[in-house]
Motif scaffolding. Structure first.
Motif, short mmCIF file in Angstrom:
data_model
loop_
_atom_site.label_atom_id
_atom_site.label_comp_id
_atom_site.label_asym_id
_atom_site.label_seq_id
_atom_site.Cartn_x
_atom_site.Cartn_y
_atom_site.Cartn_z
N PRO A 30 31.25 7.38 18.93
CA PRO A 30 30.25 7.25 19.73
C PRO A 30 29.21 7.02 19.17
CG PRO A 30 30.96 9.27 20.50
CD PRO A 30 31.87 9.05 19.06
N LEU A 31 28.08 7.01 20.26
CA LEU A 31 26.78 6.56 20.45
C LEU A 31 26.27 6.35 18.08
CD1 LEU A 31 25.44 10.25 21.46
CD2 LEU A 31 24.70 8.44 22.43
N ARG A 32 26.77 5.14 18.17
CA ARG A 32 26.80 4.56 17.05
C ARG A 32 25.93 3.02 17.33
NH1 ARG A 32 27.30 8.95 15.67
NH2 ARG A 32 28.12 9.58 13.86
N PHE A 33 25.08 2.13 16.34
CA PHE A 33 25.28 0.99 16.58
C PHE A 33 26.22 0.04 15.29
CE2 PHE A 33 21.88 2.16 18.57
CZ PHE A 33 21.40 0.95 20.21
N GLN A 34 27.07 -1.03 16.06
CA GLN A 34 27.81 -1.22 14.74
C GLN A 34 27.22 -1.84 13.87
OE1 GLN A 34 30.47 0.65 14.77
NE2 GLN A 34 30.23 1.54 16.43
N SER A 35 26.20 -2.21 13.17
CA SER A 35 25.80 -3.13 12.35
C SER A 35 25.24 -1.99 12.14
CB SER A 35 25.02 -4.02 13.29
OG SER A 35 23.79 -3.22 13.87
N GLU A 36 24.92 -2.67 10.63
CA GLU A 36 23.25 -2.34 9.24
C GLU A 36 22.12 -1.77 9.55
OE1 GLU A 36 23.81 -4.47 5.68
OE2 GLU A 36 25.76 -3.54 5.03
N GLY A 37 21.34 -1.04 9.43
CA GLY A 37 19.76 -1.13 9.94
C GLY A 37 19.41 -1.53 9.44
N PRO A 38 17.97 -2.33 10.05
CA PRO A 38 16.90 -3.35 8.89
C PRO A 38 16.22 -2.48 7.82
CG PRO A 38 16.03 -2.35 11.42
CD PRO A 38 16.83 -1.80 10.83
N LYS A 39 16.68 -3.12 6.91
CA LYS A 39 15.91 -2.69 5.40
C LYS A 39 14.59 -3.67 4.81
CE LYS A 39 20.20 -2.07 4.30
NZ LYS A 39 21.13 -2.26 5.49
N ALA A 40 13.78 -4.36 5.57
CA ALA A 40 12.61 -4.26 5.44
C ALA A 40 11.86 -4.86 6.17
CB ALA A 40 12.58 -5.71 3.64
N ALA A 41 10.79 -5.09 5.38
CA ALA A 41 9.59 -5.33 7.04
C ALA A 41 8.40 -5.23 6.15
CB ALA A 41 9.01 -3.70 7.24
N LEU A 42 7.42 -6.57 7.07
CA LEU A 42 6.56 -7.22 6.34
C LEU A 42 5.81 -7.41 7.25
CD1 LEU A 42 7.05 -10.95 5.95
CD2 LEU A 42 8.60 -9.19 7.35
N GLY A 43 4.58 -7.46 7.29
CA GLY A 43 3.43 -7.55 8.14
C GLY A 43 2.00 -7.73 7.74
N PRO A 44 0.78 -7.43 8.45
CA PRO A 44 -0.76 -8.32 8.36
C PRO A 44 -1.10 -6.44 7.98
CG PRO A 44 -0.34 -8.72 10.13
CD PRO A 44 1.38 -8.39 9.58
N PHE A 45 -2.51 -6.61 7.41
CA PHE A 45 -3.26 -4.95 7.81
C PHE A 45 -5.07 -5.91 8.02
CE2 PHE A 45 -2.41 -5.13 3.26
CZ PHE A 45 -3.31 -5.03 2.20
N ALA A 46 -5.73 -4.63 8.61
CA ALA A 46 -7.17 -4.55 8.04
C ALA A 46 -7.02 -3.74 7.39
CB ALA A 46 -7.65 -5.02 9.13
N GLU A 47 -8.39 -2.94 6.70
CA GLU A 47 -9.00 -2.17 6.28
C GLU A 47 -10.68 -2.07 5.65
OE1 GLU A 47 -7.01 -1.03 1.97
OE2 GLU A 47 -8.96 -0.70 1.27
N LEU A 48 -11.01 -1.15 6.40
CA LEU A 48 -12.47 -0.61 5.61
C LEU A 48 -12.37 0.01 4.92
CD1 LEU A 48 -15.76 -0.94 6.49
CD2 LEU A 48 -15.31 0.32 8.38
N GLY A 49 -13.43 -0.27 3.54
CA GLY A 49 -13.34 0.81 2.57
C GLY A 49 -14.89 0.20 1.68
N ALA A 50 -14.61 1.46 0.70
CA ALA A 50 -16.02 1.54 0.34
C ALA A 50 -15.48 1.81 -1.40
CB ALA A 50 -16.91 2.08 0.72
N PHE A 51 -16.75 1.17 -2.50
CA PHE A 51 -16.60 1.70 -3.26
C PHE A 51 -18.07 2.41 -4.16
CE2 PHE A 51 -13.83 -1.86 -3.86
CZ PHE A 51 -12.29 -0.89 -5.00
N VAL A 52 -17.58 3.85 -5.02
CA VAL A 52 -18.64 4.88 -5.21
C VAL A 52 -18.53 5.04 -6.65
CG1 VAL A 52 -19.94 6.87 -4.63
CG2 VAL A 52 -18.86 5.30 -3.23
N PRO A 53 -19.67 4.84 -7.16
CA PRO A 53 -19.61 4.85 -8.44
C PRO A 53 -19.80 6.09 -9.22
CG PRO A 53 -22.32 4.18 -8.47
CD PRO A 53 -21.15 4.03 -6.83
N VAL A 54 -18.88 6.96 -9.92
CA VAL A 54 -18.60 7.68 -9.92
C VAL A 54 -18.47 8.00 -11.96
CG1 VAL A 54 -17.32 10.12 -10.46
CG2 VAL A 54 -16.97 8.55 -8.06
N GLY A 55 -19.36 8.24 -12.94
CA GLY A 55 -20.05 7.97 -13.76
C GLY A 55 -19.98 6.77 -14.22
#
Length: 234
Positions: free
Chosen positions: A170-195
């Protein structure tokens, strides 16, 4: 003889000029590998009641990036390719009723990730090199279904959500679970010199859709918030 000398001189001048331009181009472009690590917070969603009221749970990521500034001092674009490992978790805050039984659902994943990213730099010659960009991410689940997708009953017992082999459970889905995912992303960042190296700090949000669905009626998605730091290696 004089014409031959003039021709050789002109050819030498042209080749010297071409070499100089090529050298300048190589000098202006900046590219390097960096190690990256950080924390994430993940919330799972599903089209059915499994992940209906999930909360954000913490995880982490670690990997390598290849960073490219096509023209470091003069061009305002920055591109990146990355491969990394991530650990991601999410869990229902309150029980949901599946086949008449109240249970909580838990997702616990290990992913191998590949991403491509392009960004706009706001101040290319500033000490703090701030950028904003977007990219696309592919994630391959490396955790087994039995460990990745779990139900928790009211007594605290855990068992797999998906079981393709045993149809009597009981309480089982009779199939396999999802194996992979894909999609977009957005990012805010910065580079700072260290040496003579660059330290990077970034934050962003990802939306991932599980492309391998457990059934035609049950789709999985997730939202990921992250904070990462990177450091130039070579």
């Amino acid at each position: 003889m004089k014409k031959s000398f003039q021709f050789l001189f002109l050819a030498l001048l042209i080749s010297t000029s071409s070499f100089s331009q090529s050298a300048d181009a190589d000098t202006d472009a900046k590219y390097f590998f960096s190690v990256v690590a950080g924390f994430n917070s993940v919330q799972l969603h599903s089209s059915g009641p499994i992940f209906e009221d999930t909360k954000f749970n913490s995880g982490y990521s670690i990997g390598l990036q290849f960073n490219l500034f096509p023209d470091y001092e003069f061009q305002q674009f920055y591109t990146r390719a990355a491969i990394y490992y991530s650990k991601e978790r999410s869990e229902n805050e309150t029980p949901v009723v599946i086949q008449g039984e109240p249970v909580r659902a838990k997702g616990d994943f290990s992913f191998a990730n590949i991403e491509a990213f392009i960004a706009y730099r706001f101040a290319k010659q500033a000490t703090v090199d701030v950028y904003l960009g977007a990219g696309f991410l592919f994630q391959q689940k490396i955790t087994k279904d039995d460990d990745a997708y779990r139900f928790i009953d009211t007594d605290g017992n855990e068992f797999p959500i998906f079981d393709r082999e045993n149809l009597s459970l009981p309480l089982r889905f009779q199939s396999e679970g999802p194996k992979a995912a894909l999609g977009p992303f957005a990012e805010l960042g910065a580079f700072v010199p260290v040496g003579n190296k660059l330290l990077g700090i970034s934050t962003g949000v990802q939306y991932s859709y599980f492309k391998t669905n457990s059934s035609a009626k049950l789709n999985f998605e997730k939202t990921t918030l992250y904070l990462r730091a990177s450091y130039e290696l070579f």
